[in-house]
Design an enzyme around this catalytic site. Structure first.
Site, short mmCIF file in Angstrom:
data_model
loop_
_atom_site.label_atom_id
_atom_site.label_comp_id
_atom_site.label_asym_id
_atom_site.label_seq_id
_atom_site.Cartn_x
_atom_site.Cartn_y
_atom_site.Cartn_z
N LYS A 82 2.85 -4.37 10.87
CA LYS A 82 2.12 -3.15 11.31
C LYS A 82 1.42 -3.77 12.63
O LYS A 82 1.14 -2.39 13.28
CB LYS A 82 1.22 -3.67 10.47
N GLN A 88 -3.87 -7.82 4.04
CA GLN A 88 -2.81 -8.04 3.50
C GLN A 88 -3.17 -8.39 2.14
O GLN A 88 -3.12 -9.25 1.36
CB GLN A 88 -1.37 -8.18 3.68
N ASP A 131 -6.38 1.35 4.84
CA ASP A 131 -4.90 1.42 4.46
C ASP A 131 -5.75 1.99 3.00
O ASP A 131 -4.84 1.76 1.48
CB ASP A 131 -5.23 -0.80 3.68
#
Ligand code: NAP
Length: 284
Positions: free
Chosen positions: A55, A99, A122
Site C-alpha cells: 500500500k 491494517q 479504508d
C-alpha cells in the site's frame, strides 16, 4: 471464447484508477498539498507487513506521501486509540489505514471506530458502514468498492441480477452485499451456517466469494454464464473459487492474483486523494 475474454483483469482496472489518481495528485501539488496516507501496523504478522508495504509503495507510485506507524505486538487498545487520535489531529494526514487483523487482545472495533470519519479512507468505521448502507456520500470499504468498480469497468449489469455473496464480514461480505443491493441487485448473503450452499450459488448471476477458504467454490456449483468476483486471497496465491473448474462455466471471472487485490489498493488511494481534495477546499 478465449480464456482472456473471460478474465476481469484487476491490474487493468487498477491502472485506470491509479492514472486518474496520479492526475489528481498533480493538481493538488499545484495547490500546495501532497496527499498523505498514514498506515498503522500492530505486530509483525508477515502477511500484514507485506500488505502495508504494498500500500505504501503504491502511494509513492502515484506521488502521494505515506507515513508508517509500526507498533509492537503488546500495544494495548488504549495506546492504539491514542495513536489514531494523534493522526486524526494531524492536518497533514488525509487518510488512516489500520491494517486488519490486529492482535487478538486489542478491541479492533473500538480502534476502527476511533478513526475520524473524514479520514476513514479504508471504510472501516461503523458510521462509514451506515453511510454506505444508506447510500450516502462517504468513503466505502475498499474491497467491496473495488468489486463494484470491476463490474462497472466491464459494463456488466447489476440491476435486477441475483447476486449471491458468500461471507458476511464487516469489511467485505456485508458491505459488498449492501452496495449491490443499492445498485438494485437481488442479494442473498451466505455464511458458515447456510444450508444447501451449492444450490443457492447455482442461482447466482453474480457471485462474490469472500470466504477465506482456498478453492472453496466449485465450478459445478455455478450457473452457466455467471459473473464471478473472487475476493479470496489465501496462502499460495489462490482465491476462494476453484478457477480451473469454474472457467469453462462462467461468462467472466476475476483471477487470483491480479483480480480484486490490486483494485482494492487503487481504491484506497482514490479515497485518500478525495480526502486531500476536501482538505484543499477547506484551506483555500
Ligand atoms: P472473514 O472475516 O474470515 O469472513 C469469512 C466469511 O466467510 C464469514 O462470514 C464466514 O461465515 C464465511 N464462511 C466461512 N466458512 C464458510 C463456509 N463453509 N460456507 C459459507 N460461508 C463460510 O474473512 P474476510 O476478511 O471477509 O475475507 C474473506 C477473504 O477475502 C479472505 O480470503 C481474505 O484474505 C480476502 N480478502 C481480500 C482482500 C483483497 O484486497 N483482495 C481484502 C480483504 C480480505 P460466518 O460469518 O458464519 O463465520
Amino acid at each position: 471464447m478465449q480464456v482472456q475474454d473471460k478474465l476481469l483483469d484487476g491490474r487493468r482496472v487498477a491502472e485506470d484508477i491509479r492514472a486518474n489518481v496520479a492526475k489528481r495528485v498533480e493538481a493538488l501539488k499545484e495547490r500546495g498539498i501532497v496527499p498523505c496516507l498514514a498506515t498503522i501496523l500492530v505486530g509483525d504478522d508477515p502477511a500484514s507487513v507485506t500488505y502495508v508495504r504494498m500500500k505504501r509503495n503504491t502511494c509513492e507510485r502515484v506521488g502521494m506521501n505515506s507515513r508508517s506507524v509500526h507498533l509492537p505486538e503488546e500495544t494495548t487498545t488504549e495506546e492504539l486509540i491514542a495513536t489514531i487520535q494523534e493522526l486524526n489531529a494531524d492536518e497533514a494526514v488525509d487518510g488512516i489505514l489500520l491494517q486488519h487483523p490486529v492482535p487478538a487482545h486489542i478491541d479492533e472495533r473500538a480502534a476502527f471506530d476511533a478513526i475520524d470519519i473524514d479520514k476513514d479512507v479504508d471504510g472501516v468505521t461503523t458510521l462509514g458502514f451506515g453511510r454506505a448502507a444508506f447510500d450516502l456520500p462517504g468513503y466505502r470499504s475498499c474491497t467491496p468498492k473495488a468489486i463494484v468498480s470491476i463490474i462497472d469497468y466491464y459494463e456488466l449489469p447489476i440491476e435486477g441480477k441475483h447476486a449471491v455473496v458468500i461471507g458476511r464480514s464487516p469489511i467485505l461480505g456485508k458491505p459488498v452485499a449492501i452496495m449491490l443491493l443499492n445498485r438494485n441487485a437481488t442479494v442473498t448473503i451466505c455464511h458458515s451456517r447456510t444450508q444447501g450452499l451449492p444450490d443457492i450459488v447455482r442461482q447466482a448471476d453474480i457471485l462474490v466469494a469472500a470466504v477465506g477458504k482456498p478453492r472453496f467454490v466449485q465450478g459445478s456449483w455455478l450457473k452457466p454464464g455467471a459473473v464471478v468476483l473472487d475476493a479470496g486471497y489465501n496462502e499460495g496465491n489462490v482465491g476462494d473459487v476453484d478457477f480451473e473448474s469454474s472457467l469453462p462455466i462462467v461468462s467472466a471471472i476475476t483471477p487470483v492474483p491480479g483480480g480484486v487485490g490490486p483494485v482494492t489498493i487503487a481504491t484506497l488511494l482514490q479515497q485518500t486523494a478525495e480526502s486531500a481534495e476536501k482538505r484543499a477546499t477547506r484551506s483555500s
